[in-house]
Design a protein around this motif. Structure first.
Motif, short mmCIF file in Angstrom:
data_model
loop_
_atom_site.label_atom_id
_atom_site.label_comp_id
_atom_site.label_asym_id
_atom_site.label_seq_id
_atom_site.Cartn_x
_atom_site.Cartn_y
_atom_site.Cartn_z
N VAL B 495 0.83 -1.19 0.00
CA VAL B 495 0.00 0.00 0.00
C VAL B 495 0.87 1.25 0.00
O VAL B 495 1.72 1.43 0.88
CB VAL B 495 -0.93 0.01 1.24
N GLY B 496 0.66 2.09 -1.02
CA GLY B 496 1.34 3.38 -1.06
C GLY B 496 0.37 4.52 -0.76
O GLY B 496 0.72 5.51 -0.15
N VAL B 497 -0.85 4.35 -1.25
CA VAL B 497 -1.90 5.33 -0.95
C VAL B 497 -3.12 4.54 -0.47
O VAL B 497 -3.25 3.34 -0.75
CB VAL B 497 -2.29 6.16 -2.20
N VAL B 498 -4.01 5.20 0.27
CA VAL B 498 -5.14 4.49 0.86
C VAL B 498 -5.94 3.75 -0.22
O VAL B 498 -6.43 2.64 0.00
CB VAL B 498 -6.04 5.48 1.64
N ASP B 500 -4.95 2.11 -2.67
CA ASP B 500 -4.41 0.77 -2.92
C ASP B 500 -5.13 -0.27 -2.06
O ASP B 500 -5.41 -1.39 -2.49
CB ASP B 500 -2.91 0.72 -2.60
N VAL B 513 3.11 -1.08 4.23
CA VAL B 513 2.53 0.25 4.07
C VAL B 513 3.72 1.20 3.92
O VAL B 513 4.52 1.38 4.83
CB VAL B 513 1.67 0.65 5.29
N ARG B 514 3.82 1.78 2.72
CA ARG B 514 4.96 2.67 2.43
C ARG B 514 4.63 4.06 2.96
O ARG B 514 4.04 4.88 2.26
CB ARG B 514 5.20 2.75 0.93
N THR B 515 5.05 4.34 4.18
CA THR B 515 4.65 5.62 4.79
C THR B 515 5.25 6.80 4.05
O THR B 515 4.63 7.86 3.99
CB THR B 515 5.07 5.66 6.26
N LEU B 518 2.86 7.34 1.30
CA LEU B 518 1.57 7.77 1.86
C LEU B 518 1.56 9.26 2.13
O LEU B 518 0.57 9.94 1.91
CB LEU B 518 1.32 6.98 3.15
N GLN B 531 -1.31 10.79 10.92
CA GLN B 531 -0.78 9.47 10.59
C GLN B 531 -1.74 8.38 11.09
O GLN B 531 -2.03 7.42 10.38
CB GLN B 531 0.61 9.29 11.20
N ALA B 534 -4.64 8.03 8.71
CA ALA B 534 -4.31 7.34 7.46
C ALA B 534 -4.16 5.83 7.71
O ALA B 534 -4.67 5.01 6.95
CB ALA B 534 -3.05 7.92 6.85
N ILE B 538 -6.49 2.66 6.16
CA ILE B 538 -5.95 1.50 5.43
C ILE B 538 -6.46 0.21 6.08
O ILE B 538 -6.93 -0.71 5.40
CB ILE B 538 -4.41 1.55 5.41
#
Lengths: 206, 766
Positions: B495-498, B500, B513-515, B518, B531, B534, B538
């Motif tokens: 997951v890079g953005v929600v 995803d 989860v690629r913060t 994000l 944070q 977000a 997810i």
């Protein structure tokens, strides 16, 4: 107190600048292009030549003509700066009684012109560093009931202090600003000539 | 024609500068040039009265441009404007252009009857040629056009100030009456004219770089405010760019059809030059502008970048100069834009390099118009192109075109991105293979094969099979990935953005989860609350299944706008991942706080990237503090960490192998460098041996979250090696699960794979 006093002032300034020409140029050679003494001398000798040939009915006409002469004959930045000073000073005196208050207004108008032209601020190591304290001292003296001579003496003394205070400053305007930090430790030539002009005023206008 | 006034301290200097400039122009075409310089022929100085007289001499209804040297020249000229008639003063422009270069540019431009604005603009650009020629090193030494005001902005865009955001910046700046310059404070390049796209591109400003924006002119304040505003919006780059590519179209990786060749060089052979080449150029530019306007309206910002390239004034000047020197319009155009494309190719950054194809697309569009050939977009078959430009990719009928085969390698070009997002089957890097027009061709991107005159029946069978596979896999997505021999592998989503997480089908949670992605579009660090919000979103999108949050993984090629880093000679071997926070742990502490708070609501795992030593693990655990049921792991990307994983993992719950970095560090090869990319193969037996070693020695659960986990066949191999958790990109999750369900892990010959000679041999065994 009339046109003649102002003519005497301009002639006295010319003499003072002529006598101090080498000194001003020496100051300018440290942080500028070594022409301030010669430029001011040339400009005011032209003013003297003009005075020899012309007679004036009004102080305003006299000062404006002196200003235009400086604009054309000084050559360096002090030409438009002192030129503007005398033009605005003259304009402000048009039709006014030459009271200490009116002359104060004229000085303020002239210095505002210098500021508008050169866009300098206090502490930039320019002639304004002498003009600003001089005006303040003049206003205070007039407010305290002093006569013109006393007020101008106070202004000249304050200008001299302002001039001395330019020594440690780093120049932010004019040719000296190219030197950056190296301009510190030298007295500003413009503040010096301004002080000479005010000292002459204290001697001649009273 | 405008008039010109030269104000200088020195009569000799002014006269010489005027001599130099007038030499450029025939006598009958010269503008009136008046000099106000020196008190006499030898005394330095300026005289406001003389300037006002000169203004009177040069005055013209079209205006007067005044070039000045320094100091009292400026004061005297300003004073002169007070002496002259205000109506005349209103048409006089004092320019900060350099005296000699500015005067030459002004005289040349004025001789063409250009407007005062145009002449002033050219004069202000007078130094660009010299700066360009002398290179970056002198740019700092010659900041002659001094800005009245400056602001600093940060490039937040993922790919830096590339063509599209640069085009928006250029378009914005040119709408103001101001001279705007850009300096990249991080790489020291500039100042460059912010009104020229080609100049902005030479800055090569990357994400996280700070730009100093300087402005002079009446609208200086307004333009700086507008630039700050644009920068705050990532120069108009929408965040949606990071969204997972939506499937759409057939979404297959295999195609067959008759070859349609396009994108051949436009031949200038039959072109007959006339006596109005400049006029022909203007006509072609106008038509190209209309075409691109329409394309932009229908297909978006890529064409705004093309439009800006089309209107780049520096480049156009070069073309016009070349035509004026006798070249035909298409020859001049082709040469100048060809050189610009070459300049882009010389940039450091892969992404920027691929912008060269935008330049070539614009070049060819105008060339076709000049030469009078039309290119008809193919509607059927397989389009075979040297490179895929965005215009083609965006305007093809996706429902009819069978596929696109691109000769050039490279996967981040605009055209490739567009074609993928439209679900058009696509293969890149087929090379120079000879393709006769109309011949039936096929490709299979999964195996990387491109065939001329293939066995059509076999290919059609493959297509049917893939369609079936795909349909079945999506239908079965929510079933567990249990192999035939009874092992169930957790397949999760990266997951890079929600979005995803929202789009994911069948994921058993998120394994990564690629913060840094994000929050990568943020200009300032997100708060703890933001944070938590977000992370919670997810987890909710994944139905409350566990999510593995990786702490900030920055450095290398991933700068964060709100955590600028010094430029490193070798960023991939520098301060990356966890290493960044040893010296400045504040951002990490905030993030760990957010992770702990999220963990109180929903199952959360945390992992630390780019770990090398046991000391680093101990430090990270100390920063984390009490675990309260939080599962903790590290990424294994560094070969040293793989080799001593047993000693690193004693206090951990899991490790997750990042195969992309592990591969590049093991093979010492950068996969974005075409020259060595084949070496950086995740299936290299050396990489697989390290993975095997990690599984045997970690003593904790082993996951894989790199690209290898997204490849269904590699996924089976990883599972056979003992990896129990795979985290793949969203669209691949159902396909990976489907492949695992059909696999019998006991029958995978792992010994042979580990002993294989190279990656190709491994592929043969899968």
């Amino acid at each position: 107190m009339g046109v003649d006093s102002f003519v005497s002032w301009l002639r006295d300034v010319a003499g003072s600048l002529h006598d101090n020409s080498a000194y001003l140029t020496e100051l300018d050679s440290a942080i500028g292009d070594a022409d301030h003494g010669a430029n001011m001398d040339r400009g005011f000798q032209a003013v003297v030549g003009m005075l020899d040939e012309t007679s004036f009915d009004g102080t305003d006409e006299l000062l404006k003509k002196a200003g235009m002469t400086l604009v054309s004959k000084v050559g360096g930045a002090s030409g438009p700066l002192y030129g503007t000073f005398f033009l605005r000073f003259g304009t402000a005196l048009a039709g006014a009684d030459l009271t200490p208050e009116a002359i104060g207004k004229g000085l303020h108008a002239g210095v505002e012109g210098v500021l508008a032209r050169g866009k300098a601020e206090l502490g930039d190591k320019t002639m304004y560093d002498a003009w600003a304290p001089a005006l303040e001292a003049y206003d205070a003296a007039v407010a305290g009931g002093s006569d013109l001579g006393t007020a101008l003496t106070a202004a000249a003394e304050a200008a001299a202090k302002g001039r001395d205070a330019t020594i440690p400053l780093v120049a932010r305007k004019g040719r000296a600003s190219y030197l950056g930090e190296r301009s510190a430790g030298h007295q500003d030539p413009g503040a010096t000539s301004t002080t000479l002009i005010l000292e002459s005023a204290a001697r001649t206008l009273s | 024609m405008i008039g010109i006034v030269v104000v200088s301290h020195s009569r000799a200097l002014a006269e010489a500068a005027v001599g130099l400039a007038t030499e450029m122009v025939a006598e009958d075409k010269r503008p009136v040039i008046a000099i106000a310089a020196g008190l006499d022929t030898t005394t330095f100085g300026t005289d406001a009265m003389a300037v006002s007289e000169a203004l009177g001499t040069a005055d013209s209804p079209d205006g007067v441009l005044v070039l000045l040297d320094l100091g009292s020249a400026v004061l005297s000229a300003e004073m002169a404007l007070e002496f002259v008639d205000p109506e005349m003063a209103a048409r006089v422009r004092l320019t900060s252009a350099p005296l000699v270069e500015g005067l030459v540019a002004a005289v040349v431009t004025a001789s063409t009857d250009a407007s005062l604005d145009a002449v002033a603009a050219e004069a202000e650009r007078g130094l660009v040629g010299k700066q360009d020629h002398l290179g970056v090193a002198t740019a700092d030494a010659a900041p002659v056009v001094e800005a009245d005001r400056t602001v600093e902005v940060v490039v937040g865009n993922e790919h830096g100030l590339h063509a599209r955001p640069a085009a928006r910046l250029v378009g914005l700046v040119n709408g103001f009456d101001a001279v705007v310059t850009l300096t990249d404070l991080d790489n020291g390049k500039g100042p460059v004219d912010a009104g020229s796209l080609s100049m902005v591109a030479t800055l090569n400003a990357q994400q996280g770089h700070r730009l100093r924006v300087g402005a002079s002119g009446v609208a200086a304040d307004a333009v700086l405010a507008a630039v700050e505003d644009l920068a705050a919006q990532n120069f108009g780059d929408a965040v949606v760019e990071k969204a997972a590519p939506s499937p759409g179209g057939s979404g297959l990786d295999v195609a067959i059809g008759p070859a349609v060749l396009a994108g051949a060089q436009v031949s200038l052979g039959d072109y007959v030059a006339g006596d109005n080449e400049l006029g022909r150029l203007d006509e072609a530019l106008a038509t190209a502008g209309e075409q691109l306007d329409e394309l932009r309206d229908n297909h978006g910002d890529i064409f705004a970048a093309h439009l800006a390239l089309l209107g780049d004034r520096k480049v156009l000047d070069d073309v016009r100069a070349s035509i004026a020197a006798g070249a035909s319009a298409p020859a001049a155009w082709k040469q100048v834009y060809g050189e610009l494309a070459t300049a882009f190719e010389g940039l450091d950054d892969e992404y920027q390099r691929e912008r060269a194809q935008d330049v070539r697309a614009v070049r060819d569009r105008v060339l076709r118009l000049l030469v009078g050939v039309t290119e008809v977009a193919p509607t059927d078959g397989i389009l075979v192109v040297p490179e895929l430009d965005a215009a083609t990719a965006a305007t093809l009928d996706a429902t009819r075109i069978a596929g696109i085969a691109v000769r050039a390698a490279g996967t981040t070009g605009h055209g490739v991105i567009v074609a993928r997002s439209r679900g058009i089957p696509l293969i890149t890097g087929i090379g120079d293979v000879d393709v006769p027009p109309g011949a039936v061709v096929s490709f299979d991107a999964r195996t990387g094969s491109f065939e001329v005159a293939p066995d059509e029946e076999r290919v059609r069978a493959t297509i049917t099979e893939r369609e079936g596979e795909r349909a079945q896999a999506i239908a079965d997505a929510d079933l567990p990935a249990t192999t035939r021999d009874g092992r169930t592998i957790d397949v999760l989503v990266n997951v890079g953005v929600v979005q995803d997480a929202v789009d994911a089908r069948g994921a058993d949670g998120s394994g990564l989860v690629r913060t840094e992605v994000l929050f990568g579009d943020r200009r300032t660090a997100p708060t703890v609350d933001e944070q938590v919000d977000a992370f919670r979103a997810i987890a909710q999108a994944l139905g409350g299944k566990p999510i593995t949050i990786r702490t900030w993984d920055i450095g290398g090629d991933k700068p964060l706008p709100f955590l600028p880093q010094d430029r490193e000679a070798n960023p991939f071997l520098g301060e990356r991942g966890l290493r960044v926070f040893r010296r400045r742990p504040e951002l990490l502490r905030d993030q760990l706080e957010a992770i702990r708070r999220t963990a109180a609501e929903t199952p959360v795992h945390v992992m630390f990237p780019m770990v090398t030593t046991a000391d680093e693990v101990a430090w990270a655990l100390q920063e984390l503090g009490p675990r309260d049921g939080l599962e903790v792991g590290i990424m294994v990307e560094v070969p040293a960490a793989a080799l001593r994983v047993g000693s690193l993992a004693t206090e951990l719950d899991f490790v997750s192998i990042g195969t992309n970095d592990l591969t590049q560090y093991t093979t010492a090869a950068d996969r974005t460098n075409a020259a060595v990319a084949p070496l950086a193969d995740g299936l290299d037996p050396a990489v697989l041996q390290l993975i095997d070693h990690v599984v045997r020695n970690a003593g904790v659960r082993v996951a894989v979250c790199g690209d290898l986990a997204s490849d269904p066949h590699a996924a089976v191999l990883l599972a056979a090696l003992g990896v129990s958790e795979l985290s793949a990109v969203g669209p691949q999750v159902p396909l990976v699960k489907a492949q695992l369900r059909q696999a019998d892990l006991g029958r995978v010959d792992t010994a042979a794979v580990l002993a294989a000679r190279d990656a190709d041999q491994v592929r043969g065994l899968l």
